[in-house]
Write an enzyme that holds these catalytic residues in place. Structure first.
Site, short mmCIF file in Angstrom:
data_model
loop_
_atom_site.label_atom_id
_atom_site.label_comp_id
_atom_site.label_asym_id
_atom_site.label_seq_id
_atom_site.Cartn_x
_atom_site.Cartn_y
_atom_site.Cartn_z
N THR A 70 -7.17 9.00 -6.22
CA THR A 70 -8.12 9.94 -5.61
C THR A 70 -7.88 11.34 -6.17
O THR A 70 -8.81 12.04 -6.56
CB THR A 70 -7.98 9.93 -4.08
OG1 THR A 70 -8.47 8.68 -3.60
CG2 THR A 70 -8.78 11.04 -3.45
N CYS A 323 -11.56 1.77 1.35
CA CYS A 323 -11.82 3.20 1.55
C CYS A 323 -13.06 3.43 2.40
O CYS A 323 -13.20 4.46 3.04
CB CYS A 323 -12.01 3.88 0.21
SG CYS A 323 -10.70 3.51 -0.92
#
Lengths: 383, 429
Positions: A70, A323
């Site tokens: 990320t 996610c």
């Protein structure tokens, strides 16, 4: 219980756990310190960088360590945006990217950047010519993933890289490699990739560690300012144990790639053939996809209902990517691939790892069959 | 396109040569040498092959006075960067290839010009060479045939046959035609190791790595000697010298680094009550030790980074007294250079950022308030002759010298000076 969520988080290699443990005890010094202990910690990071560079066939100074993919994706996209704003304020990406890419682009969009989100075909693959047609003189960066985290579809990176650079040789090419590394060959040179993100815990490494390849000559504006770590592009005291363990995981999963793929492919193919035969289900993955991800929908049934039923039957699976699995909306990726609302809401992702056997697949098949049949008659499970 | 190209060149300081299909390497001044030319060319070719190793798809062919590297998809910029650093290479040209047909040659020439995007008002000429005599148009004819359509597509260019800013060169060969107009300067000089071996006194400062690189460029093989004074100097300082040697090894392959423990010798000078001569004595001791190591390793000269007038030990009278400590030729490549030139050179060869790391080295220790700029040879001789067990101290330093072979991508470390747990266990990776 059988675990079928390797794509979200794979159990770490035993060697990685041991390395982490020893390093946490022995090497707690700050690598920026001038004393011997600091020097040793710095040496460990240097060696880690070399190990990762060898695994990716790049130069050590082209590796930045981050807290995970990320951060790598955010640094690649926003770091390039801030650094190269003078070239223009346009980016190209696809509609099927991971949220860390997709949301970074949306964030830039809110700040006045133009973002072209290219739609994939029904298989999830992006047509290179269609993407290249979006590239303009002011296109700073193109970001495309290697393997889709929900459906496992593989993007034609070599052709994409060729067409991107032909359209505008200054446009940077970022590849989110998280689901591809360790399963498919990685050739940053032939892809003409300028930036490439990896996360350690998808490769059986530790959580909280990842890397970003930054081609020599490309500069990124730091998102975390402070010390001069990672060539000034990522400040913050390095997490030495995690970095060393990540490097080890990168090396090991790179070395084991072909063996793992050879083991997983027949298992995946068998599972795909089985799912294809169940009339209630709609396959979103294909034989052309990655060897470790199988995705299907039960149109009309919420994915999480099916997942809970499978869990009751001893199978831990995921609804699309971890996610976004807590979101109620249908999958953006499936919608982009042209699936209708019902199919996009009823997705289940099964991701394979090296522990799985024929017998496990057999058990999974039985469980899926049972779950589908039992839910079919339970009206309450319907939307 | 034009603006972007300019910005790119200015911003990143490198040629954007991704268009290249091959690289053309030209040899440097050694081609003036008659008899040894073949030996020199062979050495350069070997070095080029070494540098191309990380790029397996690239193919090398040698021709009289030139080397061609076909990229076959390998990155042009990275390879040019590596190859321009090969000693003996005068220049590197990124080349675009076209089929040997007029239409194709014109099309590729135009394409190349568009990529390079010369500024408005750039003067220009086409220089065609017909190596393949069966090609239907002559060289002079080709100049016109190519330049006319190219100029039409590029109204900003003007023709200048005598001193053009830019020369588009077209080499017509049977199998294909090479088109190029850029030339990236190479380091030039002589192929590595073709002029014998010398010992370089490497301090960790800015100058001595540049002196080493300059010697290597003249075809000298170099081994490095570093003097350290633990605990007055740190292990970091020693590691820094290993890292500097590593940068030099990028030009040379492997370089030997001799690490000499100098504390005993250095502290022996502090008790003699001649503080202003300490630096002179210390430099002489270094040359004496370096001479012994040179004899052991078969080197025929010593190289230092001295530059006239920089510090007290680099005045002419000092250099005279210091230089007499050795019988070997003492080479000082930087002796007439300005500091600013040396700094620029250090930045170019990639040693500067390491050199300015702030670790003490043994030359900055025990610096007297007023070091002598005009030492007296007679007094220096007398001190050295009466210093108790001076010869034994020098012998011991040579004896205890540690040698590390440093490679461009290795992770060599000198032996730790303080025992402790070893930092790096390979099984962790």
């Amino acid at each position: 219980m059988l675990y079928w969520d390797y794509a979200a988080a794979a159990p770490p290699f035993e060697e990685v756990v041991q390395t982490m443990e020893q390093l946490m005890r022995l090497h707690y010094a700050n690598p920026s310190s001038l004393h011997r202990a600091g020097l040793e910690a710095e040496g460990l990071i240097r060696r880690s960088r070399e190990v990762c560079a060898v695994a990716l066939a790049v130069l050590p100074q082209e590796i930045r360590f981050t807290s995970g993919a990320t951060e790598s994706n955010n640094l690649a996209i926003k770091g390039a945006a801030l650094q190269y704003e003078g070239r223009g304020r346009h980016m190209v990406t696809t509609q099927v990217e991971h949220p860390s890419v997709y949301e970074s682009c949306l964030q830039l969009q809110r700040r006045g950047w133009e973002i072209s989100f290219v739609a994939p075909g029904s298989s999830g693959r992006v047509d290179p010519a269609r993407l290249a047609a979006e590239i303009r003189k002011d296109t700073v960066l193109v970001s495309v993933m290697h393997v889709n985290n929900e459906t496992g579809s593989i993007q034609p990176l070599e052709e994409l890289g060729r067409q991107i650079k032909a359209a505008n040789h200054l446009t940077l090419f970022h590849v989110d490699g998280v689901q591809g590394y360790g399963k498919l060959p990685v050739e940053l040179n032939s892809w003409k990739a300028d930036l490439y993100s990896l996360s350690a815990h998808k490769l059986r490494g530790p959580r909280g560690a990842g890397l970003l390849y930054v081609r020599d000559g490309v500069k990124l504006s730091p998102l975390l300012s402070g010390g001069s770590q990672e060539q000034g592009e990522r400040a913050g005291t390095e997490n030495v144990p995690a970095i060393v363990a990540a490097a080890k995981a990168v090396r090991m999963s790179g070395e084991q790639r072909s063996a793992l793929t050879a083991r997983l492919l027949p298992l995946r193919d068998r599972l795909l053939r089985f799912l294809e035969q169940l009339p209630e289900l709609l396959l979103n993955s294909s034989m052309e996809g990655a060897p470790h991800i199988v995705h299907f929908s039960y149109p009309g049934m919420k994915g999480e209902v099916l997942a809970r039923k499978l869990e009751e039957l001893g199978m831990i699976v995921s609804t699309r990517s971890a996610c976004s699995s807590r979101l109620a909306e249908p999958s953006r990726v499936l919608l982009a691939m042209g699936r209708d609302h019902a199919a996009a809401t009823g997705g289940i992702r099964i991701s394979l790892g090296d522990s799985h056997t024929e017998a496990d697949i057999e058990a999974l098949e039985q469980a899926v069959k049972k779950a589908v049949t039992s839910l079919k008659i339970t009206e309450g499970g319907r939307i | 396109m034009l603006d972007e190209h300019k910005r790119d060149a200015a911003g990143e300081g490198r040629h954007n040569i991704a268009y290249a299909d091959m690289l053309l390497l030209r040899f440097g001044e050694f081609t003036l040498k008659g008899k040894n030319r073949a030996r020199f060319e062979k050495t350069v070719l070997r070095h080029v092959k070494e540098m191309v190793k990380p790029y397996p798809k690239a193919a090398i062919t040698k021709e009289f006075g030139r080397i061609y590297v076909e990229l076959n998809g390998e990155p042009a910029a990275a390879m040019a960067q590596a190859l321009k650093n090969v000693f003996g290479i005068a220049s590197v040209s990124p080349v675009k290839a076209a089929p040997s047909e007029l239409e194709a040659i014109i099309a590729v020439s135009r394409q190349l010009l568009e990529i390079i995007a010369p500024l408005q008002g750039t003067s220009f000429k086409v220089n065609a060479r017909r190596v393949w005599k069966q090609f239907p148009y002559g060289s002079l004819e080709m100049n016109k045939l190519v330049s006319t359509p190219v100029l039409q597509g590029y109204p900003g260019l003007k023709v200048d046959m005598n001193h053009p800013d830019m020369e588009l060169r077209v080499e017509i060969r049977e199998e294909r035609t090479y088109i190029f107009c850029e030339s990236i300067a190479g380091v030039g000089g002589f192929p590595l190791g073709t002029n014998g071996k010398a010992m370089l006194l490497l301090s960790g400062g800015i100058d001595s790595p540049v002196a080493g690189w300059s010697s290597m460029r003249r075809g000298l093989e170099v081994e490095c000697i570093h003097f350290y004074s633990f605990p007055y100097t740190s292990e970091l300082a020693r590691q820094k010298v290993v890292d500097l040697t590593r940068v030099l090894s990028q030009y040379a392959g492997v370089i030997k680094l001799h690490l000499v423990p100098f504390t005993e010798v250095q502290t022996a000078f502090t008790g003699i009550g001649q503080d202003n001569l300490i630096i002179t004595l210390m430099r002489r001791a270094m040359l004496k030790i370096a001479t012994r190591l040179a004899e052991r390793e078969g080197a025929l000269a010593l190289v230092t980074g001295e530059s006239l007038g920089q510090v007290a030990s680099q005045t002419l009278p000092s250099m005279n007294v210091i230089g007499r400590a050795t019988q070997l030729p003492l080479l000082r490549p930087l002796v007439m250079m300005d500091k600013i030139e040396i700094v620029e050179q250090a930045q170019l060869i990639g040693t500067y950022d390491l050199s300015i790391l702030p670790y003490e080295d043994c030359c900055t220790l025990f610096v007297p308030k007023s070091p002598s700029t005009n030492p007296n040879m007679r007094i220096v001789d007398k001190i050295e002759a009466t210093l108790p067990e001076y010869a034994r101290l020098l012998d011991e330093a040579v004896e205890a010298t540690e040698t590390v072979s440093v490679t461009p991508y290795g992770n060599e470390k000198p032996r730790p000076l303080v025992s402790g747990q070893s930092a790096l266990q390979e099984e962790w990776f």
